[in-house]
Design a protein around this motif. Sequence first.
Motif, PDB file in Angstrom:
ATOM      1  N   GLU A   1      40.611   8.863  17.345  1.00  0.00           N
ATOM      2  CA  GLU A   1      40.186   8.907  18.951  1.00  0.00           C
ATOM      3  C   GLU A   1      41.326   6.965  18.969  1.00  0.00           C
ATOM      4  OE1 GLU A   1      38.139  12.411  20.457  1.00  0.00           O
ATOM      5  OE2 GLU A   1      37.234  10.559  19.647  1.00  0.00           O
ATOM      6  N   VAL A   2      40.001   6.320  18.721  1.00  0.00           N
ATOM      7  CA  VAL A   2      40.384   4.891  18.701  1.00  0.00           C
ATOM      8  C   VAL A   2      41.787   4.446  18.568  1.00  0.00           C
ATOM      9  CG1 VAL A   2      39.942   2.237  18.536  1.00  0.00           C
ATOM     10  CG2 VAL A   2      38.090   3.952  18.149  1.00  0.00           C
ATOM     11  N   ASP A   3      42.200   5.000  17.020  1.00  0.00           N
ATOM     12  CA  ASP A   3      43.936   4.745  16.686  1.00  0.00           C
ATOM     13  C   ASP A   3      44.718   5.428  17.720  1.00  0.00           C
ATOM     14  OD1 ASP A   3      42.678   3.098  14.751  1.00  0.00           O
ATOM     15  OD2 ASP A   3      42.765   4.656  13.121  1.00  0.00           O
ATOM     16  N   GLU A   4      43.912   6.537  18.289  1.00  0.00           N
ATOM     17  CA  GLU A   4      45.324   7.525  19.214  1.00  0.00           C
ATOM     18  C   GLU A   4      45.478   6.709  20.053  1.00  0.00           C
ATOM     19  OE1 GLU A   4      45.387  11.951  20.902  1.00  0.00           O
ATOM     20  OE2 GLU A   4      43.751  11.499  19.990  1.00  0.00           O
ATOM     21  N   ILE A   5      44.445   5.802  21.189  1.00  0.00           N
ATOM     22  CA  ILE A   5      44.076   5.124  22.228  1.00  0.00           C
ATOM     23  C   ILE A   5      45.916   4.112  21.666  1.00  0.00           C
ATOM     24  CG2 ILE A   5      43.217   3.551  23.316  1.00  0.00           C
ATOM     25  CD1 ILE A   5      41.520   6.031  23.459  1.00  0.00           C
ATOM     26  N   ILE A   6      45.547   3.589  20.189  1.00  0.00           N
ATOM     27  CA  ILE A   6      46.138   1.997  20.332  1.00  0.00           C
ATOM     28  C   ILE A   6      47.721   2.630  20.539  1.00  0.00           C
ATOM     29  CG2 ILE A   6      46.968   0.686  18.423  1.00  0.00           C
ATOM     30  CD1 ILE A   6      43.387   0.203  18.654  1.00  0.00           C
ATOM     31  N   ARG A   7      47.571   3.503  19.531  1.00  0.00           N
ATOM     32  CA  ARG A   7      48.860   3.886  18.914  1.00  0.00           C
ATOM     33  C   ARG A   7      49.412   4.449  20.623  1.00  0.00           C
ATOM     34  NH1 ARG A   7      46.454   7.043  15.151  1.00  0.00           N
ATOM     35  NH2 ARG A   7      46.878   9.246  16.382  1.00  0.00           N
ATOM     36  N   TRP A   8      48.937   5.302  21.377  1.00  0.00           N
ATOM     37  CA  TRP A   8      49.698   5.560  23.011  1.00  0.00           C
ATOM     38  C   TRP A   8      50.188   4.427  23.995  1.00  0.00           C
ATOM     39  CZ3 TRP A   8      47.925   4.403  28.173  1.00  0.00           C
ATOM     40  CH2 TRP A   8      48.021   5.186  28.707  1.00  0.00           C
ATOM     41  N   LEU A   9      48.702   3.385  23.781  1.00  0.00           N
ATOM     42  CA  LEU A   9      48.851   2.273  24.353  1.00  0.00           C
ATOM     43  C   LEU A   9      51.070   1.391  23.873  1.00  0.00           C
ATOM     44  CD1 LEU A   9      48.222   0.647  26.640  1.00  0.00           C
ATOM     45  CD2 LEU A   9      46.689  -0.280  25.006  1.00  0.00           C
ATOM     46  N   THR A  10      50.819   1.420  22.692  1.00  0.00           N
ATOM     47  CA  THR A  10      51.697   0.495  22.091  1.00  0.00           C
ATOM     48  C   THR A  10      53.023   0.942  21.604  1.00  0.00           C
ATOM     49  OG1 THR A  10      50.732   0.767  19.890  1.00  0.00           O
ATOM     50  CG2 THR A  10      50.149  -0.775  21.104  1.00  0.00           C
ATOM     51  N   GLY A  11      52.692   2.474  20.509  1.00  0.00           N
ATOM     52  CA  GLY A  11      54.315   2.917  20.911  1.00  0.00           C
ATOM     53  C   GLY A  11      54.012   2.207  18.952  1.00  0.00           C
ATOM     54  N   TYR A  12      52.852   2.137  18.458  1.00  0.00           N
ATOM     55  CA  TYR A  12      53.530   1.997  17.251  1.00  0.00           C
ATOM     56  C   TYR A  12      52.775   3.113  16.242  1.00  0.00           C
ATOM     57  CZ  TYR A  12      52.820  -3.671  17.314  1.00  0.00           C
ATOM     58  OH  TYR A  12      53.033  -4.284  17.416  1.00  0.00           O
ATOM     59  N   SER A  13      53.154   3.208  15.153  1.00  0.00           N
ATOM     60  CA  SER A  13      52.509   4.487  14.480  1.00  0.00           C
ATOM     61  C   SER A  13      51.738   4.454  13.270  1.00  0.00           C
ATOM     62  CB  SER A  13      53.788   4.886  13.181  1.00  0.00           C
ATOM     63  OG  SER A  13      53.970   3.421  12.565  1.00  0.00           O
ATOM     64  N   GLN A  14      50.909   5.444  13.140  1.00  0.00           N
ATOM     65  CA  GLN A  14      50.000   5.024  12.316  1.00  0.00           C
ATOM     66  C   GLN A  14      49.711   3.935  11.616  1.00  0.00           C
ATOM     67  OE1 GLN A  14      45.909   5.923  13.350  1.00  0.00           O
ATOM     68  NE2 GLN A  14      45.579   4.726  11.973  1.00  0.00           N
ATOM     69  N   GLU A  15      50.772   4.478  10.909  1.00  0.00           N
ATOM     70  CA  GLU A  15      51.172   2.870   8.726  1.00  0.00           C
ATOM     71  C   GLU A  15      51.254   1.642   9.875  1.00  0.00           C
ATOM     72  OE1 GLU A  15      51.726   7.267   8.596  1.00  0.00           O
ATOM     73  OE2 GLU A  15      53.278   6.431  10.363  1.00  0.00           O
ATOM     74  N   GLU A  16      52.401   1.998  10.905  1.00  0.00           N
ATOM     75  CA  GLU A  16      52.789  -0.080  11.614  1.00  0.00           C
ATOM     76  C   GLU A  16      51.861   0.062  11.706  1.00  0.00           C
ATOM     77  OE1 GLU A  16      56.824   1.157  12.952  1.00  0.00           O
ATOM     78  OE2 GLU A  16      55.627   1.833  14.670  1.00  0.00           O
ATOM     79  N   LEU A  17      50.742   0.222  12.892  1.00  0.00           N
ATOM     80  CA  LEU A  17      48.862   0.013  13.354  1.00  0.00           C
ATOM     81  C   LEU A  17      48.354  -0.642  12.283  1.00  0.00           C
ATOM     82  CD1 LEU A  17      46.584  -0.723  15.134  1.00  0.00           C
ATOM     83  CD2 LEU A  17      46.110   2.193  14.549  1.00  0.00           C
TER      84      LEU A  17
END
Length: 116
Positions: free
Chosen positions: A31-47
């Motif tokens: 869920e933390v990762d989902e929030i970061i992806r939503w905020l920034t547009g990074y994919s999980q791999e990019e994150l």
Amino acid sequence: MSKHRIYTTSVVSVYPHYVTKAEKKGRTKEEVDEIIRWLTGYSQEELEVRLEEKTDFETFFAEAPQPNPSRALIKGVICGYRVEEIEEPTMREIRYLDKLVDELAKGKAMEKILRK
């Protein structure tokens, strides 16, 4: 902590604190990762690459592939500051992330956190 020190702090040095804060309240790393992806547009791999590279906050937000336009809907107080009143762009982005993780830890539904 000065603004400069916050900007040059690596995201990975703070990330475990976000995850711990969420997990203490029954939420998940995903869920933390989902929030970061939503905020920034990074994919999980990019994150994950950004975390591995120890990217600092300033670069992390400056190079975000697609900052979510709905992040402007994030309102309220975090760390003693109203996020919507923070003028400096990088600090505002950092506080957006802090605020979203805080909402997650407080048990808000993901739809509300992601401003859907």
